[in-house]
Design a protein around this motif. Structure first.
Motif: not given
Lengths: 312, 622
Positions: A113-114, A121-133, A141-145, A171-173
């Motif tokens: 779940l995001l 407004v997300p940056s273009p490769r947001l999902f890749e960066a949030l899934l990475e950890p 839980m992974v938070e965006a800047k 992002m939360i599983p």
């Protein structure tokens, strides 16, 4: 919690991502701008092999729908693939915590779940960066800047580990969300549901990660006079209320008394009303059960929920 | 050319239009491989005063054509072929010209100071172009310059004087600027290949000599010259003398369409060296979040290697289509950090241009606020407010990112103070939008001599011409690198910053200042405040000059090799308790005497004495 289950869906072509936002009297133009950028981020995430399916779900708590039929038809057609638009008008103001819980409960879909604000407004490769950890074990839980005002709470520069994450974009599983029962909507209406949820994640033995390379634009404004934050009346009320509930729930009776006296004696109208409401809940025995008696998780630092790098 | 007042019988001189035309002809005439003299056609020949030179120097067969019989008689008497001709539409003119040339080879055509007299000039040009094409002939044409500064200065103040002949000959039916001449020629299929204009600093329009815009000693003239010399390189050109070859028409018409070109509101210019791609993503994300999307994004990649270029292209390609469509990548491989700004401005199509470097970020109402200001004050420099924040580069989870390390500081004032900006910059470039006019119409470009503070210099030069509209809204974050990360602050030595400051001050003092309304009151206030601090009384004439001289002296000393070489000595002294180093920003606030005292202190300092041999080697006079 069986944390091993969390490692399964990380960055796979069949990973299903469900993005959730709660609407309340938002401007359709702001939502449109957000969707346009989410759509592009989805295209890239799928073409880069980060995930296979993405759903964008809105729960609208406004009295009348923010997104009208025409809008939904046009954008549904425009963004038919790869983004599925899932819109629900709740017709009542549930607040963010209950709104997200209800929206998540409408579908069991999604490996992740995001949770995000609808004007982000997300940056273009947001999902890749949030899934990475999530390639590492024990990440809950992974938070965006956020841009242009970065949240000042501290984090480990090397690992990104932090005490709590804002849900402006996090992002939360799905398994973690379900296991923890979602947000504590009985206690929190608008504020601190994310701090509380983060602490629950950590209490379950998982890490909360701040990922500064995952950026989103979340429009904020500063006061012209002192470049400071100017909270609205609602923000003053709900943040005061939430601060007392947080202190209570995470076994800091000393802070409950401190905040209560401060709001009652020196608070503005909204903070005094929040204090009144809290006392009423206390009298009605309508407060959550205190936890973390040894303060292993709840990190109250001054009036903040963790150490900040600088004052905002 | 029928003119009852003058005969146009001007002698051939090397420095007049005839001399320049022949010189230009010599440069472009192709050597003949065939036997027999080729023809030179002199259209609108008048008295044909170039005929002898063309014949003798180039061995061409001169043929003069004109409507005026007096000139033709003169040519006949001197033994030259000539024809009387009246030119109207294209077909008749071309037939007439072809008839004059006959079966002979045409080498060249001159069309000197004639086009401006012809009601059907465009048809005439097309006919000449058609005549030239099969022969690959060269055309030398001249017309008077209606943008000569003597005409322009008077016209700006409401005066326009026709004369019997000259720049504003009363029989002229068309007037030409350099651009309109070029467009006219290109519309006729004539392509410029060279030029040798006739310059006259003082033209026949330099009257009355007492006109404040003309008299060479006036401030007004100085101002016009200062602005004019950048706006146009032909303000002293009397006649354009240009060489052309015939080809396909390159403009649809000789005139400009009056409809306004649709432009984006703002061109956002981002300089990048490709060393911090994560910053560029942040800029891109902030732009995607703008509430006003009427902008284009010009990313100027400066000295990129292939790897960095590909990395930037990947970032730009990742934007949503709506932003991608409005994004341009411009590659610049030369120059200092100022050069990409000029290159970026050159390709900018926006009504305004703003510099958003790859390490700064903006709020959602950044463009919206500029638009609000432009609606209220069209054409001015637009200025909102930046806050400053220190940042550092981190590797979190193995990924490069930017981390804010200090609070957002409101260091820059809420409104633009022109007087304050005369001595120090308090406007980060990201907080302003420049109107396109100063760059494109007045030729005010970034000064590439400056290796730092190029933004301050440009802001000031533009502000002094168009004025400033300010908003108190905070719309951007000006980032400062907190670590040793490369930035302009760390890339350039203190001496370089000082030299650039000195150069900016020198430029400020070299031209009149155009101050906005209300400035007189502010100056009086400043003088009153100064008088209150200095009981000795009124400011003496020449004091400003003395102050400026004393400041320049100190700046020169601080920037000198001697002072820079001995810096370690002073550092050691300071560690032992000596006073701290002189700060550049404090200098403009000091009095003349204080500046002189600093100069004396430097000259009598141990480090200055220590470095005496260096100065002797360099022949230093200070």
């Amino acid at each position: 919690m069986n944390v091993q289950t969390l490692q399964g869906p990380y960055r796979k072509p069949n990973t299903h991502l469900r993005i959730q936002s709660i609407l309340y009297l938002n401007d359709q133009v702001d939502v449109e701008r957000s969707i346009q950028n989410i759509h592009r981020a989805c295209e890239l995430a799928i073409s880069d092999g980060c995930c296979g399916r993405i759903t964008l779900a809105y729960g609208d708590c406004s009295p009348s729908p923010v997104l009208d039929d025409k809008f939904l038809k046009e954008w549904g057609e425009k963004f038919a693939l790869p983004l599925n638009l899932d819109y629900h008008h709740f017709g009542e103001n549930l607040g963010s915590a209950a709104g997200h819980n209800r929206l998540a409960g409408l579908s069991q879909d999604g490996d992740f779940l995001l949770i995000e604000n609808p004007d982000v407004v997300p940056s273009p490769r947001l999902f890749e960066a949030l899934l990475e950890p999530f390639r590492l074990p024990n990440v809950g839980m992974v938070e965006a800047k956020q841009l242009p005002i970065e949240h000042p709470k501290d984090y480990n520069k090397a690992t990104g580990e932090t005490d709590w994450a804002t849900t402006a974009c996090a992002m939360i599983p799905r398994a973690v969300f379900d296991e923890l029962g979602g947000f504590d909507s009985r206690s929190f209406f608008l504020y601190c549901d994310d701090v509380d949820f983060s602490w629950l994640v950590r209490e379950a033995g998982l890490k909360v990660i701040f990922q500064p390379s995952a950026t989103v634009f979340h429009d904020k404004r500063l006061s012209s006079q002192n470049a400071g934050w100017q909270p609205t009346n609602a923000e003053r009320y709900y943040s005061a209320e939430a601060s007392m509930i947080m202190a209570h729930k995470w076994s800091r009776a000393d802070l409950v008394q401190k905040y209560l006296k401060m709001y009652q004696a020196h608070g503005d109208d909204f903070q005094r009303k929040a204090a009144e409401a809290f006392v009423k809940r206390m009298d009605e025995n309508n407060l959550p059960e205190p936890r973390d008696p040894k303060h292993r998780i709840g990190t109250f630092t001054g009036d903040l929920y963790t150490q900040h790098r600088y004052k905002l | 050319m029928l003119n009852d007042h003058v005969s146009y019988d001007n002698a051939f001189e090397h420095d007049n239009v005839y001399g320049h035309a022949v010189e230009l002809l010599g440069r472009h005439l192709q050597p003949s491989q065939e036997e027999g003299a080729k023809v030179h056609l002199d259209v609108g020949c008048g008295f044909g005063r170039i005929a002898e030179v063309v014949r003798d120097r180039f061995q061409l067969h001169y043929v003069g054509i004109d409507a005026n019989e007096a000139g033709l008689e003169s040519l006949r008497d001197r033994g030259f072929e000539c024809h009387r001709g009246f030119f109207e539409d294209f077909e008749n003119t071309l037939a007439l010209l072809r008839g004059f040339v006959g079966s002979r080879q045409l080498a060249s055509v001159t069309f000197l100071d004639t086009l401006e007299h012809l009601p059907h000039g465009d048809a005439m040009l097309r006919a000449i172009a058609a005549l030239m094409q099969p022969h690959s002939a060269i055309l030398i044409a001249s017309v008077p310059n209606v943008t000569h500064r003597d005409i322009g200065s008077k016209l700006a103040l409401g005066r326009w004087d026709y004369t019997p002949d000259g720049l504003l000959d009363h029989t002229h039916v068309r007037l030409f600027s350099e651009a309109s001449l070029q467009r006219t020629m290109r519309a006729a299929g004539l392509h410029q290949v060279g030029g040798l204009d006739v310059e006259k600093a003082i033209s026949d329009q330099h009257f009355p000599q007492t006109h404040p815009a003309l008299a060479s000693g006036t401030t007004l003239r100085e101002l016009f010259d200062h602005l004019g010399s950048r706006a146009s390189r032909v303000t002293k050109v009397n006649q354009f003398v240009r060489a052309y070859l015939s080809g396909p028409a390159a403009e649809p018409t000789a005139f400009l369409a009056t409809t306004q070109e649709k432009r984006p509101f703002l061109s956002v210019l981002t300089r990048t060296q490709g060393t911090r791609p994560e910053c560029l993503v942040e800029v891109q994300t902030c732009l995607a979040g703008q509430t006003d999307s009427d902008f284009e994004w010009i990313v100027v990649g400066h000295k990129l290697n292939t790897k960095r270029q590909k990395q930037i292209e990947r970032i730009l390609d990742a934007a949503p289509e709506a932003l991608r469509r409005r994004t341009k990548l411009v590659l610049v491989d030369s120059g200092n950090r100022t050069h990409p700004l000029n290159r970026g401005f050159e390709v900018a199509s926006g009504e305004y241009v703003s510099i958003l470097d790859d390490d700064d970020i903006v709020f959602g109402h950044w463009i919206e606020t500029f638009r609000e200001l432009s609606t209220k004050h069209p054409g001015r420099l637009l200025r909102a407010v930046s806050v400053r924040q220190n940042i550092e580069r981190v590797q979190t989870g193995g990924r490069a990112a930017i981390r804010a390390v200090e609070t957002l500081e409101k260091l820059y004032p809420s409104s633009f103070d022109l007087f304050e900006h005369l001595r120090v910059n308090s406007t980060p470039p990201v907080s302003v939008a420049f109107p396109r006019g100063p760059f494109f119409d007045l030729g005010i470009h970034f000064d590439e001599q400056l290796t730092t503070t190029e933004d301050w210099d440009y802001i000031l030069r533009v502000a002094l011409v168009v004025g400033v509209a300010s908003s108190e809204k905070i719309t951007s974050v000006y980032h400062w690198w907190d670590d040793n990360h490369q930035s302009s602050r760390t890339d350039h030595a203190q001496t370089e910053w000082q030299q650039n400051h000195a150069w900016i001050f020198q430029k400020q003092d070299s031209a009149p200042l155009l101050l906005p309304a209300g400035s007189s009151r502010l100056i009086r206030q400043l003088l009153d405040e100064r008088d209150e601090r200095t009981p000795c009384g009124s400011f003496q004439a020449g004091d400003a000059r003395d102050w400026s001289h004393a400041l320049s002296e100190v700046l020169m000393l601080l920037a000198s090799t001697s002072w820079q070489l001995t810096k370690p000595l002073r550092l050691a002294s300071r560690l032992c308790g000596a006073p701290s180093e002189i700060k550049l920003q404090q200098l403009p606030m000091l009095t003349t005497q204080q500046l002189r005292d600093i100069g004396d202190t430097i000259r009598h300092s141990r480090s200055w004495q220590f470095s005496a041999p260096v100065r002797r080697l360099k022949g230093f006079k200070g």
